[in-house]
Design a protein around this motif. Structure first.
Motif, PDB file in Angstrom:
ATOM      1  N   UNK A 484      62.362  48.223  50.457  1.00  0.00           N
ATOM      2  CA  UNK A 484      61.552  47.693  51.537  1.00  0.00           C
ATOM      3  C   UNK A 484      60.073  47.966  51.295  1.00  0.00           C
ATOM      4  N   UNK A 485      59.749  49.170  50.849  1.00  0.00           N
ATOM      5  CA  UNK A 485      58.351  49.501  50.577  1.00  0.00           C
ATOM      6  C   UNK A 485      57.772  48.582  49.501  1.00  0.00           C
ATOM      7  N   UNK A 486      58.534  48.362  48.446  1.00  0.00           N
ATOM      8  CA  UNK A 486      58.034  47.497  47.364  1.00  0.00           C
ATOM      9  C   UNK A 486      57.917  46.043  47.820  1.00  0.00           C
ATOM     10  N   UNK A 487      58.843  45.600  48.660  1.00  0.00           N
ATOM     11  CA  UNK A 487      58.771  44.236  49.178  1.00  0.00           C
ATOM     12  C   UNK A 487      57.528  44.050  50.043  1.00  0.00           C
ATOM     13  N   UNK A 488      57.261  45.022  50.897  1.00  0.00           N
ATOM     14  CA  UNK A 488      56.086  44.918  51.770  1.00  0.00           C
ATOM     15  C   UNK A 488      54.803  44.978  50.963  1.00  0.00           C
ATOM     16  N   UNK A 489      54.789  45.782  49.900  1.00  0.00           N
ATOM     17  CA  UNK A 489      53.613  45.845  49.036  1.00  0.00           C
ATOM     18  C   UNK A 489      53.371  44.502  48.362  1.00  0.00           C
ATOM     19  N   UNK A 490      54.435  43.874  47.904  1.00  0.00           N
ATOM     20  CA  UNK A 490      54.301  42.543  47.301  1.00  0.00           C
ATOM     21  C   UNK A 490      53.800  41.533  48.325  1.00  0.00           C
ATOM     22  N   UNK A 491      54.395  41.551  49.512  1.00  0.00           N
ATOM     23  CA  UNK A 491      54.002  40.597  50.554  1.00  0.00           C
ATOM     24  C   UNK A 491      52.504  40.682  50.845  1.00  0.00           C
ATOM     25  N   UNK A 492      51.983  41.904  50.909  1.00  0.00           N
ATOM     26  CA  UNK A 492      50.589  42.094  51.311  1.00  0.00           C
ATOM     27  C   UNK A 492      49.608  41.557  50.285  1.00  0.00           C
ATOM     28  N   UNK A 493      50.056  41.385  49.028  1.00  0.00           N
ATOM     29  CA  UNK A 493      49.168  40.881  47.981  1.00  0.00           C
ATOM     30  C   UNK A 493      49.493  39.455  47.566  1.00  0.00           C
ATOM     31  N   UNK A 494      50.511  38.847  48.192  1.00  0.00           N
ATOM     32  CA  UNK A 494      50.958  37.509  47.793  1.00  0.00           C
ATOM     33  C   UNK A 494      50.108  36.428  48.454  1.00  0.00           C
ATOM     34  N   UNK A 495      49.481  35.611  47.641  1.00  0.00           N
ATOM     35  CA  UNK A 495      48.714  34.472  48.172  1.00  0.00           C
ATOM     36  C   UNK A 495      49.645  33.478  48.859  1.00  0.00           C
ATOM     37  N   UNK A 496      50.856  33.296  48.299  1.00  0.00           N
ATOM     38  CA  UNK A 496      51.792  32.331  48.872  1.00  0.00           C
ATOM     39  C   UNK A 496      52.200  32.717  50.285  1.00  0.00           C
ATOM     40  N   UNK A 497      52.240  34.043  50.565  1.00  0.00           N
ATOM     41  CA  UNK A 497      52.665  34.491  51.886  1.00  0.00           C
ATOM     42  C   UNK A 497      51.499  34.667  52.856  1.00  0.00           C
ATOM     43  N   UNK A 498      50.296  34.445  52.377  1.00  0.00           N
ATOM     44  CA  UNK A 498      49.140  34.653  53.252  1.00  0.00           C
ATOM     45  C   UNK A 498      49.123  33.679  54.423  1.00  0.00           C
ATOM     46  N   UNK A 499      49.837  32.558  54.281  1.00  0.00           N
ATOM     47  CA  UNK A 499      49.928  31.586  55.373  1.00  0.00           C
ATOM     48  C   UNK A 499      51.017  31.940  56.384  1.00  0.00           C
ATOM     49  N   UNK A 500      51.728  33.037  56.127  1.00  0.00           N
ATOM     50  CA  UNK A 500      52.829  33.443  57.004  1.00  0.00           C
ATOM     51  C   UNK A 500      52.564  34.885  57.458  1.00  0.00           C
ATOM     52  N   UNK A 501      51.744  35.062  58.499  1.00  0.00           N
ATOM     53  CA  UNK A 501      51.302  36.409  58.879  1.00  0.00           C
ATOM     54  C   UNK A 501      52.431  37.372  59.208  1.00  0.00           C
ATOM     55  N   UNK A 502      53.530  36.863  59.790  1.00  0.00           N
ATOM     56  CA  UNK A 502      54.627  37.770  60.134  1.00  0.00           C
ATOM     57  C   UNK A 502      55.247  38.397  58.894  1.00  0.00           C
ATOM     58  N   UNK A 503      55.182  37.677  57.773  1.00  0.00           N
ATOM     59  CA  UNK A 503      55.744  38.201  56.537  1.00  0.00           C
ATOM     60  C   UNK A 503      54.678  38.815  55.641  1.00  0.00           C
ATOM     61  N   UNK A 504      53.451  38.306  55.730  1.00  0.00           N
ATOM     62  CA  UNK A 504      52.383  38.833  54.882  1.00  0.00           C
ATOM     63  C   UNK A 504      52.135  40.312  55.188  1.00  0.00           C
ATOM     64  N   UNK A 505      52.062  40.634  56.462  1.00  0.00           N
ATOM     65  CA  UNK A 505      51.900  42.030  56.882  1.00  0.00           C
ATOM     66  C   UNK A 505      52.767  42.268  58.120  1.00  0.00           C
ATOM     67  N   UNK A 506      54.078  42.480  57.918  1.00  0.00           N
ATOM     68  CA  UNK A 506      54.996  42.641  59.059  1.00  0.00           C
ATOM     69  C   UNK A 506      54.604  43.821  59.940  1.00  0.00           C
ATOM     70  N   UNK A 507      54.717  43.631  61.252  1.00  0.00           N
ATOM     71  CA  UNK A 507      54.404  44.725  62.166  1.00  0.00           C
ATOM     72  C   UNK A 507      55.574  45.712  62.219  1.00  0.00           C
ATOM     73  N   UNK A 508      55.386  46.785  62.973  1.00  0.00           N
ATOM     74  CA  UNK A 508      56.393  47.856  63.015  1.00  0.00           C
ATOM     75  C   UNK A 508      57.727  47.360  63.559  1.00  0.00           C
ATOM     76  N   UNK A 509      57.675  46.482  64.559  1.00  0.00           N
ATOM     77  CA  UNK A 509      58.920  45.974  65.150  1.00  0.00           C
ATOM     78  C   UNK A 509      59.723  45.172  64.135  1.00  0.00           C
ATOM     79  N   UNK A 510      59.034  44.308  63.386  1.00  0.00           N
ATOM     80  CA  UNK A 510      59.733  43.524  62.377  1.00  0.00           C
ATOM     81  C   UNK A 510      60.274  44.418  61.270  1.00  0.00           C
ATOM     82  N   UNK A 511      59.510  45.423  60.893  1.00  0.00           N
ATOM     83  CA  UNK A 511      59.995  46.332  59.864  1.00  0.00           C
ATOM     84  C   UNK A 511      61.252  47.069  60.315  1.00  0.00           C
ATOM     85  N   UNK A 512      61.304  47.449  61.582  1.00  0.00           N
ATOM     86  CA  UNK A 512      62.522  48.102  62.104  1.00  0.00           C
ATOM     87  C   UNK A 512      63.703  47.142  62.066  1.00  0.00           C
TER      88      UNK A 512
END
Length: 547
Positions: A484-512
């Motif tokens: 999960x940590x590695x997935x979130x790290x990838x998401x935060x640097x992915x240009x493709x996911x930058x258009x999807x804020x819920x996945x680009x930087x998931x909040x605490x609720x989504x992470x749970x």
């Protein structure tokens, strides 16, 4: 047996899609008598290939792609059957059209839109035909639609409709290799199914069931000469085709990029099932007009093929037509057996890994084949380690390799989901696909090592837990959190996911929520691993007692 008594077969497999065909092949290879029952007059289920009369191309109106890096079962099966595959043409730019009154935007998609996808050379029908050719004569009944299953205690009685008449089959065990929603909608049970089971069958969406697919064949893939990949995404309210792709038989690996051979453009309609009904008469012209808007006048005059899967009663249920499309997620219990090990549910939607895809159909078939025909734990493969300790070490090495490869697999799943426009709950689906793949591979390794893991020194079974279970699960310790940590790290640097804020930087609720999904998948895997060990130990003990 009385003269008018219906013969009793060992296993009835209902549904001759890829799951049913692969399962029937496995049963035949292991000497277990079966009958394969199919409602359609053809085999293959959602796998359907047509041959263009004008260009001679094989065009897939159903499943098209597989990904060798993340879908090992279909890759291995194609090799085993001697079937070739070709890479999906992705080189060149992709077109994005967001305004019907403006020209398309040309974009370069690094790595290709389809993320290393391949297609079966000659179409998916080649796989269907190859599987069918392995089955014994008289074992397949087409045009026989299952209507009712009656539990007679020692066997099931199946009522099937054929040519306006009803006939009866009898089988000790039954496999329903169908999308769960079709079982719920078309098959009656006597006595009725328990309500929780009926609800489980109604829940999983049937993948791509309510979509429509268009294919247009041309004398040559003219768009390639203009630097286009054939990929296009149309995102405006008047769109007919939401996604377009190169469906040519000609591969870009061929000399000249296949430009001298016939070509084809495929696409998925952007309209829902009810809208397609309203536009039915004008759809061919509207599709041609959109292709011409994307690729110019050469896109006019092609040979067009269109299939609306929502009209296919043996593919699309009422629930699939009436509800928005969703990723298929079957209840864990559907992967088990029912009625004392006599009833099984298959089909791609029930798979742990690859649900909805050809890979999922094959995984479901392998799961049920293992349950119906348990391997003789005394007779392992030649390469199985000689001792339990060596087998445990071998399993640990396999898990370590899977853990190391998992982050890259996650990235591939993200790219694949984005290419198929599956952007709802993207991180969850990509992570569950990743852990499903790893767990599926781990269970396959476990089965291969089982002869060495079922010896007398492998440890006792106490209160339903095998002595080796904690040891074999140890290599996974801390993996969910690390992945999960590695997935979130990838998401935060992915240009493709930058258009999807819920996945680009998931909040605490989504992470749970994601963590809970991963924990549930882990529990299912741990129980399955323990169950297989206990089952093998029980068989080994019974064999020793008989000896």
């Amino acid at each position: 047996m009385a003269a008018n008594e219906v013969p009793l077969v060992e296993v009835a497999v209902v549904g001759a899609g890829l799951c049913g065909l692969a399962l029937a092949r496995a049963l035949h290879g292991r000497g277990l008598p079966f009958v394969l029952v199919e409602a359609r007059d053809r085999l293959g289920g959602r796998a359907l290939t047509v041959r263009c009369g004008a260009t001679g191309q094989a065009l897939d109106l159903g499943p098209t792609w597989f990904w060798p890096d993340t879908q090992p079962r279909i890759s291995a099966l194609l090799t085993e059957l001697g079937l070739a595959s070709v890479p999906q043409h992705d080189s060149g730019d992709a077109l994005w059209l967001t305004d019907p009154n403006r020209e398309s935007e040309r974009r370069n998609e690094p790595g290709g839109v389809h993320a290393g996808a391949r297609r079966i050379a000659g179409g998916a029908a080649r796989l269907v035909d190859a599987l069918a050719a392995t089955l014994p004569a008289g074992s397949v009944l087409t045009g026989h639609a299952l209507r009712m299953i009656r539990d007679r205690g020692a066997w099931f009685e199946l009522q099937v409709g054929h040519d306006g008449r009803t006939s009866t089959l009898r089988a000790r065990r039954v496999v329903l290799a169908l999308p769960p929603r079709l079982v719920r909608e078309h098959v009656a049970f006597d006595p009725p199914l328990p309500e929780p089971l009926a609800d489980m069958l109604a829940a999983p969406s049937t993948w791509m069931a309510a979509t429509a697919k268009s294919l247009t064949a041309y004398a040559r893939p003219f768009w390639r000469a203009a630097g286009h990949s054939g990929n296009a995404f149309v995102r405006h309210p008047q769109a007919m085709l939401g996604e377009v792709f190169d469906a040519s038989d000609a591969s870009d690996d061929e000399a000249g990029g296949g430009l001298s051979r016939p070509g084809a453009l495929g696409g998925f309609l952007a309209l829902d099932a009810s809208q397609r009904k309203s536009f039915a008469r004008g759809l061919p012209l509207l599709i041609e007009s959109q292709l011409a808007q994307l690729y110019g006048p050469e896109a006019e005059g092609g040979r067009q093929y269109l299939l609306d899967w929502a009209d296919e009663v043996w593919t699309c249920s009422r629930a699939d037509r009436e509800h928005p499309p969703a990723w298929p997620q079957a209840d864990t219990a559907l992967r088990g057996s029912w009625f004392g090990g006599r009833l099984y549910f298959g089909g791609s939607e029930t798979a742990l890994h690859g649900a909805g895809h050809m890979e999922g159909a094959l995984e479901s078939a392998a799961r049920i084949a293992r349950a119906l025909c348990p391997a003789d734990v005394r007779n392992g493969a030649a390469n199985v380690p000689a001792t339990t300790d060596d087998a445990v070490a071998c399993f640990a090495r396999a898990v370590a390799a899977s853990r190391e490869a998992a982050p890259a697999c996650y990235q591939q799943h993200v790219t694949r989901l984005l290419s198929s426009q599956c952007t709802e709950q993207l991180t969850q689906h990509a992570l569950l696909a990743t852990v499903g793949q790893v767990y599926s591979e781990a269970l396959a390794v476990l089965d291969a090592l089982m002869p060495a893991l079922s010896t007398d020194d492998a440890g006792p079974v106490h209160l339903g837990r095998h002595g080796l279970t904690p040891t074999l699960l140890t290599p996974f310790q801390g993996w969910n959190h690390a992945l999960l940590d590695k997935a979130l790290a990838f998401n935060s640097t992915s240009c493709a996911l930058s258009n999807f804020p819920y996945d680009h930087r998931p909040d605490a609720e989504l992470q749970r929520a994601i963590a809970l999904d991963l924990a549930a998948a882990w529990r299912e895997f741990a129980l399955e691993l323990n169950g297989r060990l206990v089952e093998a130990a029980t068989r080994a003990g019974a064999m020793t007692a008989r000896a």
